[in-house]
Design an enzyme around this catalytic site. Structure first.
Site, PDB file in Angstrom:
ATOM      1  N   ARG A  80       0.869  -1.188   0.000  1.00 54.33           N
ATOM      2  CA  ARG A  80       0.000   0.000   0.000  1.00 54.33           C
ATOM      3  C   ARG A  80       0.906   1.237   0.000  1.00 54.33           C
ATOM      4  NH1 ARG A  80      -4.680   0.775  -1.713  1.00 54.33           N
ATOM      5  NH2 ARG A  80      -5.538  -0.932  -0.446  1.00 54.33           N
ATOM      6  N   GLN A 104      -7.959  -8.961  -9.247  1.00 54.33           N
ATOM      7  CA  GLN A 104      -7.910  -7.533  -9.548  1.00 54.33           C
ATOM      8  C   GLN A 104      -6.457  -7.063  -9.663  1.00 54.33           C
ATOM      9  OE1 GLN A 104     -10.721  -4.649  -7.901  1.00 54.33           O
ATOM     10  NE2 GLN A 104      -8.996  -3.625  -6.923  1.00 54.33           N
ATOM     11  N   ARG A 109       2.271  -7.359  -9.358  1.00 52.11           N
ATOM     12  CA  ARG A 109       2.573  -6.732  -8.055  1.00 52.11           C
ATOM     13  C   ARG A 109       2.586  -7.740  -6.920  1.00 52.11           C
ATOM     14  NH1 ARG A 109      -2.890  -4.002  -5.734  1.00 52.11           N
ATOM     15  NH2 ARG A 109      -4.271  -5.781  -6.077  1.00 52.11           N
ATOM     16  N   HIS A 195       1.045   2.619 -10.434  1.00 47.79           N
ATOM     17  CA  HIS A 195       0.121   3.090  -9.395  1.00 47.79           C
ATOM     18  C   HIS A 195       0.884   3.976  -8.393  1.00 47.79           C
ATOM     19  CE1 HIS A 195      -3.050   3.168  -6.485  1.00 47.79           C
ATOM     20  NE2 HIS A 195      -3.696   2.110  -6.938  1.00 47.79           N
ATOM     21  N   ASP A 240     -11.872   8.735  -7.658  1.00 48.29           N
ATOM     22  CA  ASP A 240     -11.354   7.588  -8.411  1.00 48.29           C
ATOM     23  C   ASP A 240     -11.766   7.780  -9.869  1.00 48.29           C
ATOM     24  OD1 ASP A 240     -10.353   5.213  -9.292  1.00 48.29           O
ATOM     25  OD2 ASP A 240     -11.507   3.933  -7.935  1.00 48.29           O
ATOM     26  N   GLU A 300      -1.623   8.193 -11.655  1.00 49.95           N
ATOM     27  CA  GLU A 300      -1.148   6.897 -12.115  1.00 49.95           C
ATOM     28  C   GLU A 300      -1.163   6.819 -13.640  1.00 49.95           C
ATOM     29  OE1 GLU A 300      -3.714   4.050 -10.149  1.00 49.95           O
ATOM     30  OE2 GLU A 300      -4.105   5.518  -8.575  1.00 49.95           O
TER      31      GLU A 300
END
Length: 326
Positions: A80, A104, A109, A195, A240, A300
Site C-alpha cells: 500500500r 484484480q 505486483r 500506481h 477515483d 497513475e
C-alpha cells in the site's frame, strides 16, 4: 643525453569521480541505489515495487513517495504505497475475456521479481568536456517471466511472456519503464498501470493540472462518463477517475501555487487520479495513519482504457518519467 636541471614533474592520474552505489538488503528483499549527490531509490523485489524515492537540494533529501505505515512488505500482499506495478489487467477483469480468471490488478505486483543488474551513466552539464560538473544516473533492471508464475496463475493466463522493468534514478527525476515481450505462439492483450502514490503536504491545497478537456470515467459515480471542464483537478472527497486518451504528455501536481511534481507519460495514454479520502481510508486495514489521506495523492500513468495487443515475437514498451520540482 643532456641532464635537465628542472625536470617536469610527473602528471598525476586524474581522480575518478564518485559513482552511484547499489546495495542489496541483508535479507535480499530490496535494492537501493544512491547517487553521489545523495538522491536514492529503493525497490522491493516483491512486485518490483518502488518503496522510496528521495531527492532535493541540500544534504537532507525529501521523500517523494507515500507508503502506509501498515504497508505489508513481506510479500504476502501488494504494497500500500510507493509505485506498485499493475499487469496484465487494471481493476477487476471483465467477464468473457482472456484475463477474466485473474485477480484484480493482475499478478505482477504479487510476485517476486529477479534483479537483473545495474548500469550507470555520467554526463557533463557545463563547461568543457571533462571539466564541468556532471550528472550521474543509475538504472536498475528487474525481470519477471511466465516461468515465474504458479501453476494456478499459468492456468489463469496461459501465455508465454517476458517482462523487464527498468527504474532509472537521476538527480531530480525517476523513470520507470516496462518492456513486454511475447515469447509464445499466441497473441495476447494486456493493460498496465504505474500506481504512483505521491507524498504531498495537504490535499486541500493540492491540484492536478494538464487534464483540461479530457474525458474521464468516474468510478465513484457509478462509472459514468464526464469531461474535465476546469484545468485544475481538486480533491474534496473520495476520488477515483480514469482520464482517457490524454493528448498532452505531462500531468503536474501543484501544491498551493508551486509546481511539486511533473508526470511525463511515455507511450501511455491514460491517467488515474485516486484518493480514498476520510471514510474509505479509515475502512482500509493497510492504510495508516487513517488521516494520512491528506498527505497523499495517486496520479497513475497507464494503458487502461483500452488493450495493448501483442503478437508472437513482438515487444512493447511504456512508462513514465517523474520529476521532483523542489
Amino acid at each position: 643525453m643532456v641532464d635537465r636541471p628542472n625536470k617536469p614533474s610527473a602528471i598525476a592520474p586524474a581522480a575518478s569521480a564518485p559513482q552511484p552505489t547499489v546495495d542489496i538488503a541483508d535479507d535480499n528483499s530490496s535494492i537501493t541505489a544512491t547517487l553521489p549527490s545523495g538522491e536514492n531509490v529503493t525497490v522491493l523485489l516483491h512486485g518490483a515495487t518502488v518503496t522510496s524515492w528521495k531527492s532535493g537540494p541540500g544534504a537532507e533529501k525529501k521523500e517523494n513517495l507515500w507508503v502506509s505505515e501498515k504497508a505489508v512488505l513481506d510479500g504476502s500482499k501488494p504494497v500500500r504505497g510507493g509505485i506498485p506495478l499493475v499487469f496484465p489487467i487494471f481493476g477487476a477483469p471483465p467477464a468473457n475475456h482472456a484475463t477474466s480468471k485473474l485477480p484484480q490488478h493482475g499478478f505482477a505486483r504479487n510476485l517476486r521479481w529477479e534483479y537483473l543488474g545495474k548500469s550507470t551513466s555520467e554526463s557533463t552539464t557545463s563547461g568543457d568536456a571533462g571539466t564541468g560538473p556532471t550528472d550521474n544516473s543509475v538504472k536498475l533492471d528487474f525481470g519477471l517471466y511466465s516461468a515465474n508464475l504458479t501453476d494456478e496463475q499459468q492456468d489463469q493466463w496461459p501465455y508465454d511472456f517476458g517482462l523487464v522493468y527498468s527504474v532509472t534514478l537521476s538527480r531530480d527525476t525517476l523513470q520507470t519503464m516496462l518492456n513486454v515481450r511475447n515469447e509464445g505462439q499466441l497473441g495476447f492483450d494486456f493493460q498496465m498501470l504505474l500506481h504512483t502514490y505521491f507524498r504531498i503536504g495537504d490535499i486541500g491545497s493540492t491540484a492536478i493540472t494538464g487534464l483540461s478537456g479530457v474525458t474521464y470515467t468516474d468510478k465513484v459515480l457509478n462509472a459514468t462518463e464526464h469531461a474535465q471542464a476546469e484545468n485544475a483537478v481538486r480533491i474534496a472527497g473520495e476520488t477515483d477517475r480514469v482520464y482517457k486518451r490524454i493528448p498532452q504528455s505531462t500531468t503536474s501536481i501543484v501544491e498551493g501555487d508551486k509546481p511539486r511534481f511533473d508526470v511525463v507519460r511515455d507511450n501511455l495514454p491514460d491517467t488515474v487520479v485516486w484518493n480514498p479520502f476520510k471514510e474509505k481510508a479509515a475502512a482500509m486495514a493497510d492504510f495508516a495513519p487513517d488521516g494520512d489521506y491528506v498527505h497523499m495523492v495517486c496520479v497513475e500513468a497507464g494503458y487502461v482504457s483500452d488493450w495493448v495487443r501483442l503478437e508472437p515475437g513482438d515487444t512493447w514498451e511504456g512508462g513514465q518519467r517523474l520529476r521532483s520540482l523542489l
